[in-house]
Design an enzyme around this catalytic site. Structure first.
Site, PDB file in Angstrom:
ATOM      1  N   ASP A  34       0.813  -1.227   0.000  1.00 44.09           N
ATOM      2  CA  ASP A  34       0.000   0.000   0.000  1.00 44.09           C
ATOM      3  C   ASP A  34       0.839   1.268   0.000  1.00 44.09           C
ATOM      4  O   ASP A  34       0.290   2.375  -0.082  1.00 44.09           O
ATOM      5  CB  ASP A  34      -0.985   0.007   1.167  1.00 44.09           C
ATOM      6  N   ASP A 145       0.463 -10.602   6.473  1.00 46.03           N
ATOM      7  CA  ASP A 145       0.116  -9.929   5.223  1.00 46.03           C
ATOM      8  C   ASP A 145       1.439  -9.549   4.560  1.00 46.03           C
ATOM      9  O   ASP A 145       2.080  -8.565   4.929  1.00 46.03           O
ATOM     10  CB  ASP A 145      -0.732  -8.689   5.526  1.00 46.03           C
TER      11      ASP A 145
END
Length: 234
Positions: A34, A145
């Site tokens: 991100d 993640d």
């Protein structure tokens, strides 16, 4: 499964990395990139020498550890391209991850390293040692993640501001791009980490893992700048 606390003497693993008095168990993985400043990038999160490094929009490491997250209005701090994964051998790779472990908090996992052994998918049997640089409110327990360019921006997107990515990031918001050729158009500094997913990782789709905490490899902490107190990277 819930974590099992292990009190172990330091032993050498086949990877050459030493196990520590650690947590271990089984868990799941997803993927993301991100471009936001990692949550372990602020002082006071854990007992460490310094927070993980963040970078400016030009991918230069920031001296100001308190710089505002680039995923917030007016922020200047982003994820550094150096926090992409890379292959050490055909069966071992190093990288970084957002982490949430059952029974723990960021103070217990920020900048800690975990040896993940994949138990499903195309990477089954391979090992990835990751350093925890982030966490997430959308993560479940024993959830890693994995940070990889093109892995999907998830809830937040700093990649448009930092790298000029499409408004929703590269590929799908969750999961990211779907083919290796899409990596060809990435910024030069992110290409290797993007190709890694389709090469070493075999484009595995959220494989399951077993995990245990290990002493961080120096090759990882040299990139992040963060070492937990009492540990000497190997």
């Amino acid at each position: 499964m819930h974590l099992t606390l292990k009190t172990l003497a330091l032993v050498a693993l086949s990877t050459g990395i030493a196990s520590v008095n650690a947590v271990s168990g089984s868990g799941k993985t997803t993927r993301y990139w991100d471009c936001c400043k990692g949550s372990c990038g602020w002082s006071g999160k854990a007992a460490v020498n310094q927070p993980i490094k963040s970078c400016d929009k030009s991918d230069n490491p920031l001296a100001d550890m308190a710089a505002k997250n680039g995923c917030e209005s007016g922020g200047q701090a982003y994820m550094c391209s150096a926090q992409a994964p890379w292959a050490v051998s055909d069966t071992l790779a190093y990288g970084f991850s957002a982490v949430k472990l059952a029974g723990g908090t960021e103070s217990s996992w920020c900048c800690a390293c975990y040896k993940l052994t994949f138990t499903s998918g195309n990477a089954k049997g391979k090992q990835l040692i990751v350093q925890a640089t982030n966490t997430g409110g959308d993560l479940g327990n024993n959830h890693f993640d994995l940070a990889m360019p093109g892995g999907g921006v998830g809830i937040f997107n700093g990649c448009t501001n930092e790298w000029g990515a499409p408004s929703s990031g590269w590929g799908a918001q969750y999961g990211g791009i779907s083919s290796r050729t899409e990596c060809d158009s990435f910024p030069e500094k992110l290409k290797a980490g993007c190709y890694w997913r389709f090469d070493w990782f075999g484009n595995s789709d959220n494989p399951d893992v077993t995990f245990e905490e290990v002493t961080c490899p120096k090759a990882i902490t040299d990139k992040s700048g963060c070492i937990r107190n009492g540990q000497t990277p190997t």
